[in-house]
Design an enzyme around this catalytic site. Structure first.
Site, short mmCIF file in Angstrom:
data_model
loop_
_atom_site.label_atom_id
_atom_site.label_comp_id
_atom_site.label_asym_id
_atom_site.label_seq_id
_atom_site.Cartn_x
_atom_site.Cartn_y
_atom_site.Cartn_z
N HIS A 1 9.23 -26.14 -1.40
CA HIS A 1 8.71 -27.35 -2.05
C HIS A 1 7.50 -27.05 -2.94
CE1 HIS A 1 11.37 -30.00 0.30
NE2 HIS A 1 11.39 -28.92 1.06
N LYS B 1 -13.37 0.49 -2.41
CA LYS B 1 -14.38 0.73 -1.37
C LYS B 1 -15.54 1.56 -1.94
CE LYS B 1 -11.39 0.70 2.79
NZ LYS B 1 -10.90 1.46 3.95
N GLU C 1 0.82 -1.22 0.00
CA GLU C 1 0.00 0.00 0.00
C GLU C 1 0.85 1.26 0.00
OE1 GLU C 1 -2.98 0.16 3.08
OE2 GLU C 1 -4.28 -1.23 2.03
O1 PA5 Z 1 -3.71 0.95 5.74
C1 PA5 Z 1 -4.83 1.35 5.49
O2 PA5 Z 1 -5.13 2.54 5.58
C2 PA5 Z 1 -5.96 0.40 5.12
O3 PA5 Z 1 -5.52 -0.89 4.95
C3 PA5 Z 1 -6.99 0.40 6.21
O4 PA5 Z 1 -6.37 0.07 7.43
C4 PA5 Z 1 -8.13 -0.56 5.94
O5 PA5 Z 1 -8.69 -0.30 4.69
C5 PA5 Z 1 -9.21 -0.45 7.02
O6 PA5 Z 1 -9.66 0.85 7.12
P1 PA5 Z 1 -10.42 1.38 8.40
O7 PA5 Z 1 -9.50 1.26 9.59
O8 PA5 Z 1 -10.75 2.80 8.11
O9 PA5 Z 1 -11.66 0.51 8.57
#
Ligand code: PA5
Length: 408
Positions: free
Chosen positions: A293, A399, A272
């Protein structure tokens, strides 16, 4: 710092690493300047108040006293850090089982969790920074009535619900304030995947019996380590140089089954933070020797474009000796070390760069050092790559599409 990085087995000239060090140093300075958006995590372990630690430990103690099961609803950064640490670390305190929920839409998982909540005395912890993630809403709305029915109404259930969310924004914050849930805050300048040293990571860990003070101390040691900019920048720079050279995949290799989810945490952190604007290494995780393996063939003789980062624990917590046969007298820890050395050699001979990261032992303190080290390394690599390490527009896109489809 106790984390050591070895870059002898990479196909990059030492001089190239040296010449990018200065740029990496500048990225580090930017992280520490306090002027960059979403860099609250950089100083979070150092600035963490004793009151917050006490509050987390007190709530965790109350949960352990009253419940048999702690159900944590969270996904992505609101789940992986806690899950990885709970899998990886030994428990020094008495804890209770932590079940993670809301990590997808698997009906079986839903039905099993509902049954467990009905059966066991449960405290529910919902973790969502935005308070607007569909997986989390679905999971929370499913379990709330189960809790209300079990404990004799919404008000009684509310006493067994904890919310970890933004201080002011979002529907979860609104609901928590209205219903009087116990709450903890995810600071607005810390993104999900950098939130392991906030209550989002620390509360579930404390409930499971992990020594969170040790973990925070490790992160503090790493943050203030005078030699971070040698080993740390070496790793960040090596990753970026390998990417520029044409590598596309970084395989993070762990040799302890307890570290498999740690690999998942790193995968999110790197994926990310770095995978945007058409750039970034694809982060993969392998558990050795198991995956040799299944994927060893591809690594050794496939099309390339891959380098490996081995995370090696130098001293296993415990060990056992093989009593008979050809291997009599060898310990399993010894075989694990020999296997890792053999992999590094065989793959280096096939022209694959292999980086080693050594952690002395799997203790909260060293693990805290490792997490902080990787967060910083990742941010520095992304800055060298020229992308913003702290946004995730790609995740937001899915989302938003899902919300649109749900309106139809
Ligand atoms: O790193 C990030 O920002 C995302 O992976 C969020 O943690 C994830 O989408 C969950 O979002 P939220 O904590 O707003 O529910």
């Amino acid at each position: 710092m106790d984390i050591k990085v070895k870059t002898e087995n990479i196909f990059i000239d030492r001089s190239e690493i040296e010449s990018m060090r200065h740029e990496a140093g500048r990225a580090l300075d930017r992280l520490w300047s306090g002027k960059e958006d979403m860099t609250g995590w950089v100083q979070a372990p150092l600035n963490m108040s004793e009151k917050l630690i006490e509050d987390i430990l007190n709530v965790a103690d109350a949960v352990k006293d009253e419940a048999e099961l702690f159900v944590v609803i969270g996904i992505g950064g609101s789940y992986l850090g806690a899950k990885a640490a709970i899998d990886a670390l030994p428990k020094f305190e008495i804890g209770i089982p932590v079940r993670f929920f809301g990590t997808g839409f698997c009906p079986d998982d839903y039905l099993e969790t509902i049954e467990l909540v009905k059966e066991k005395n449960t405290v529910l912890c919902v973790i969502s920074k935005s308070g607007n993630t569909t997986e989390i809403k679905a999971a929370f709305e499913t379990l709330k009535p189960v809790m209300a029915e079990k404990y004799g109404g919404e008000e009684e259930a509310a006493k067994r619900i904890i919310a970890v969310t933004d201080k002011e924004k979002g529907n979860l914050r609104k609901e928590a304030d209205e219903k009087g849930y116990v709450t903890f805050e995810i600071p607005s300048d810390i993104g999900g995947r950098y939130s392991v040293f906030t209550a989002a990571g620390l509360l579930p860990m404390a409930v499971s019996g992990i020594d969170i003070r040790g973990l925070i101390d490790g992160a503090k040691e790493m943050a203030t380590s005078p030699d971070w900019d040698v080993d740390g920048t070496d790793y960040a720079v090596a990753r970026e140089l390998l990417r520029r050279k044409g590598e596309r995949i970084e395989v993070m290799e762990v040799c302890h089954s307890r570290l498999e989810f740690f690999g998942q945490w790193v995968r999110q952190l790197y994926g990310e933070s770095e995978g945007k604007e058409g750039k970034g290494l694809f982060p993969d995780v392998m558990m050795l020797s198991r995956d040799l393996h299944s994927m060893g063939q591809y690594l050794q003789q496939g099309p390339g474009g891959i380098f490996e980062t081995m995370v090696l624990v130098d001293r296993p917590f415990r060990d056992t000796e093989i009593p008979g046969g050809d291997l009599a007298g060898r310990t399993i820890g010894e075989l694990n070390r020999i296997m890792a050395e053999a992999v590094a050699k065989a793959h280096a001979e096939a022209g694959i760069s292999v980086i080693e990261i050594h952690i002395p032992e799997l203790t909260p303190r060293y693990y805290g050092q490792l997490l902080y080290f990787l967060e910083t390394t990742c941010a520095v690599t992304a800055m060298l790559e020229g992308v913003n390490p702290f946004d995730q527009p790609g995740v937001e896109a899915y989302k938003a599409e899902m919300r649109k489809l749900l309106k139809k």
